[in-house]
Design a protein around this motif. Structure first.
Motif, PDB file in Angstrom:
ATOM      1  N   VAL A 115       0.657  -1.088   0.127  1.00  0.00           N
ATOM      2  CA  VAL A 115       0.134  -0.003   0.059  1.00  0.00           C
ATOM      3  C   VAL A 115       1.012   1.277   0.024  1.00  0.00           C
ATOM      4  CG1 VAL A 115       0.003   0.035   2.363  1.00  0.00           C
ATOM      5  CG2 VAL A 115      -2.148   1.027   1.028  1.00  0.00           C
ATOM      6  N   GLN A 116       0.364   2.326  -0.773  1.00  0.00           N
ATOM      7  CA  GLN A 116       1.077   3.649  -0.760  1.00  0.00           C
ATOM      8  C   GLN A 116       0.271   4.700  -0.205  1.00  0.00           C
ATOM      9  OE1 GLN A 116       2.693   5.125  -4.502  1.00  0.00           O
ATOM     10  NE2 GLN A 116       3.774   3.128  -5.164  1.00  0.00           N
ATOM     11  N   ILE A 117       0.856   5.522   0.786  1.00  0.00           N
ATOM     12  CA  ILE A 117       0.312   6.389   1.637  1.00  0.00           C
ATOM     13  C   ILE A 117       0.871   7.768   1.060  1.00  0.00           C
ATOM     14  CG2 ILE A 117      -0.379   7.129   3.843  1.00  0.00           C
ATOM     15  CD1 ILE A 117      -0.218   4.426   4.761  1.00  0.00           C
ATOM     16  N   SER A 118      -0.029   8.925   0.914  1.00  0.00           N
ATOM     17  CA  SER A 118       0.557  10.123   0.395  1.00  0.00           C
ATOM     18  C   SER A 118       0.709  10.881   2.129  1.00  0.00           C
ATOM     19  CB  SER A 118      -0.458  10.823  -0.089  1.00  0.00           C
ATOM     20  OG  SER A 118      -0.420  10.292  -1.669  1.00  0.00           O
ATOM     21  N   LEU A 119       1.653  11.209   2.509  1.00  0.00           N
ATOM     22  CA  LEU A 119       1.976  12.039   3.539  1.00  0.00           C
ATOM     23  C   LEU A 119       2.048  13.260   3.315  1.00  0.00           C
ATOM     24  CD1 LEU A 119       4.493   9.722   5.621  1.00  0.00           C
ATOM     25  CD2 LEU A 119       2.132   9.883   5.960  1.00  0.00           C
ATOM     26  N   ASP A 120       1.517  14.250   4.535  1.00  0.00           N
ATOM     27  CA  ASP A 120       1.891  15.653   4.534  1.00  0.00           C
ATOM     28  C   ASP A 120       2.561  15.830   5.917  1.00  0.00           C
ATOM     29  OD1 ASP A 120       1.962  18.409   4.254  1.00  0.00           O
ATOM     30  OD2 ASP A 120       0.121  18.721   4.998  1.00  0.00           O
ATOM     31  N   VAL A 121       4.006  15.974   5.900  1.00  0.00           N
ATOM     32  CA  VAL A 121       4.974  15.738   7.027  1.00  0.00           C
ATOM     33  C   VAL A 121       5.379  17.257   7.543  1.00  0.00           C
ATOM     34  CG1 VAL A 121       6.974  14.934   7.861  1.00  0.00           C
ATOM     35  CG2 VAL A 121       5.783  13.489   6.339  1.00  0.00           C
ATOM     36  N   ALA A 133      14.448  18.294   9.925  1.00  0.00           N
ATOM     37  CA  ALA A 133      14.547  17.827   8.426  1.00  0.00           C
ATOM     38  C   ALA A 133      16.225  17.986   8.027  1.00  0.00           C
ATOM     39  CB  ALA A 133      13.682  18.786   7.632  1.00  0.00           C
ATOM     40  N   THR A 134      17.006  17.664   8.926  1.00  0.00           N
ATOM     41  CA  THR A 134      18.387  17.538   8.279  1.00  0.00           C
ATOM     42  C   THR A 134      18.979  16.140   8.611  1.00  0.00           C
ATOM     43  OG1 THR A 134      19.195  17.948  10.717  1.00  0.00           O
ATOM     44  CG2 THR A 134      18.615  20.012   9.265  1.00  0.00           C
ATOM     45  N   GLU A 135      20.022  15.860   7.642  1.00  0.00           N
ATOM     46  CA  GLU A 135      20.717  14.769   7.569  1.00  0.00           C
ATOM     47  C   GLU A 135      20.159  13.332   7.589  1.00  0.00           C
ATOM     48  OE1 GLU A 135      23.522  15.080  10.842  1.00  0.00           O
ATOM     49  OE2 GLU A 135      24.299  17.129   9.919  1.00  0.00           O
ATOM     50  N   GLY A 136      18.661  13.615   7.010  1.00  0.00           N
ATOM     51  CA  GLY A 136      17.855  12.357   6.996  1.00  0.00           C
ATOM     52  C   GLY A 136      17.324  11.841   8.199  1.00  0.00           C
ATOM     53  N   LYS A 137      17.152  12.887   9.194  1.00  0.00           N
ATOM     54  CA  LYS A 137      16.730  12.478  10.634  1.00  0.00           C
ATOM     55  C   LYS A 137      15.408  12.336  10.363  1.00  0.00           C
ATOM     56  CE  LYS A 137      20.417  14.375  13.129  1.00  0.00           C
ATOM     57  NZ  LYS A 137      21.050  15.577  13.997  1.00  0.00           N
ATOM     58  N   ALA A 138      14.694  13.397   9.897  1.00  0.00           N
ATOM     59  CA  ALA A 138      13.141  13.214   9.806  1.00  0.00           C
ATOM     60  C   ALA A 138      12.639  12.009   8.946  1.00  0.00           C
ATOM     61  CB  ALA A 138      12.407  14.417   9.257  1.00  0.00           C
ATOM     62  N   GLY A 159       9.597  12.163  -2.701  1.00  0.00           N
ATOM     63  CA  GLY A 159       9.502  13.248  -1.711  1.00  0.00           C
ATOM     64  C   GLY A 159      10.491  13.181  -0.660  1.00  0.00           C
ATOM     65  N   ALA A 160      11.540  12.560  -0.799  1.00  0.00           N
ATOM     66  CA  ALA A 160      12.471  12.470   0.129  1.00  0.00           C
ATOM     67  C   ALA A 160      13.144  13.822   0.776  1.00  0.00           C
ATOM     68  CB  ALA A 160      13.809  11.552  -0.238  1.00  0.00           C
ATOM     69  N   ILE A 161      13.080  14.717   0.204  1.00  0.00           N
ATOM     70  CA  ILE A 161      13.541  16.022   0.727  1.00  0.00           C
ATOM     71  C   ILE A 161      12.322  17.171   0.435  1.00  0.00           C
ATOM     72  CG2 ILE A 161      16.014  15.642  -0.016  1.00  0.00           C
ATOM     73  CD1 ILE A 161      15.618  17.451  -2.548  1.00  0.00           C
ATOM     74  N   SER A 162      11.215  16.684   0.414  1.00  0.00           N
ATOM     75  CA  SER A 162       9.844  17.426   0.569  1.00  0.00           C
ATOM     76  C   SER A 162       9.128  17.090   1.682  1.00  0.00           C
ATOM     77  CB  SER A 162       9.133  17.066  -0.849  1.00  0.00           C
ATOM     78  OG  SER A 162       8.061  17.798  -0.687  1.00  0.00           O
ATOM     79  N   GLY A 163       7.978  17.955   2.194  1.00  0.00           N
ATOM     80  CA  GLY A 163       7.163  17.917   3.212  1.00  0.00           C
ATOM     81  C   GLY A 163       6.095  16.591   2.677  1.00  0.00           C
ATOM     82  N   GLN A 164       6.047  16.560   1.420  1.00  0.00           N
ATOM     83  CA  GLN A 164       4.880  15.772   0.736  1.00  0.00           C
ATOM     84  C   GLN A 164       5.793  14.663   0.280  1.00  0.00           C
ATOM     85  OE1 GLN A 164       2.088  17.794   1.223  1.00  0.00           O
ATOM     86  NE2 GLN A 164       3.949  19.240   1.607  1.00  0.00           N
ATOM     87  N   LYS A 165       5.208  13.522   0.848  1.00  0.00           N
ATOM     88  CA  LYS A 165       5.806  12.164   0.700  1.00  0.00           C
ATOM     89  C   LYS A 165       5.118  11.190   0.284  1.00  0.00           C
ATOM     90  CE  LYS A 165       9.511  13.336   4.054  1.00  0.00           C
ATOM     91  NZ  LYS A 165      10.429  13.648   3.155  1.00  0.00           N
ATOM     92  N   LYS A 166       5.401  10.006  -0.429  1.00  0.00           N
ATOM     93  CA  LYS A 166       4.726   8.818  -0.937  1.00  0.00           C
ATOM     94  C   LYS A 166       5.586   7.889  -0.068  1.00  0.00           C
ATOM     95  CE  LYS A 166       2.019  10.156  -4.734  1.00  0.00           C
ATOM     96  NZ  LYS A 166       0.775  10.503  -3.795  1.00  0.00           N
ATOM     97  N   ILE A 167       4.932   7.173   0.694  1.00  0.00           N
ATOM     98  CA  ILE A 167       5.710   5.909   1.114  1.00  0.00           C
ATOM     99  C   ILE A 167       4.767   4.515   0.765  1.00  0.00           C
ATOM    100  CG2 ILE A 167       6.370   7.097   3.127  1.00  0.00           C
ATOM    101  CD1 ILE A 167       4.091   5.880   4.789  1.00  0.00           C
TER     102      ILE A 167
END
Length: 105
Positions: free
Chosen positions: A14-20, A48-53, A77-85
């Motif tokens: 399943v893919q989920i759209s996230l607003d992070v 949201a630095t160095e991949g921590k988030a 969206g690895a570097i965005s607030g909008q991600k798909k996981i």
């Protein structure tokens, strides 16, 4: 609100759209629904630095759905607030049922 718009069946996954929102006071998932972006809201304590988030998102989602961290992948969206996981081993119906219960529907 139609939370189903934030979820998509992708084969056995399943893919989920996230607003992070990184840098929040505490980590909360699900934290609501953004109907403009058709995304489940996720608040993350890590910055949201160095991949921590992203690492905290993966751990939080894995814990929430009781899967291994390796079963959760950020597909866009690895570097965005909008991600798909993508979550392996979780069906669309199971994910939707769990999210609807926690989001109060």
């Amino acid at each position: 609100m139609n939370y189903r718009d934030a979820l998509l069946q992708s084969g056995d996954d399943v893919q989920i759209s996230l607003d992070v929102s990184p840098g929040s006071k505490k980590t909360v998932f699900p934290a609501g629904y953004n109907e403009w972006r058709n995304a489940i809201e996720c608040r993350i304590k890590s910055p949201a630095t160095e991949g921590k988030a992203n690492a905290e998102i993966i751990k939080t989602i894995a814990d929430y759905f009781s899967v291994k961290k390796s079963d959760v992948v950020i597909v866009s969206g690895a570097i965005s607030g909008q991600k798909k996981i993508k979550i392996s081993g979780v069906s669309l119906e199971d994910a939707l049922e769990r999210l609807l219960g926690d989001l109060g529907e």
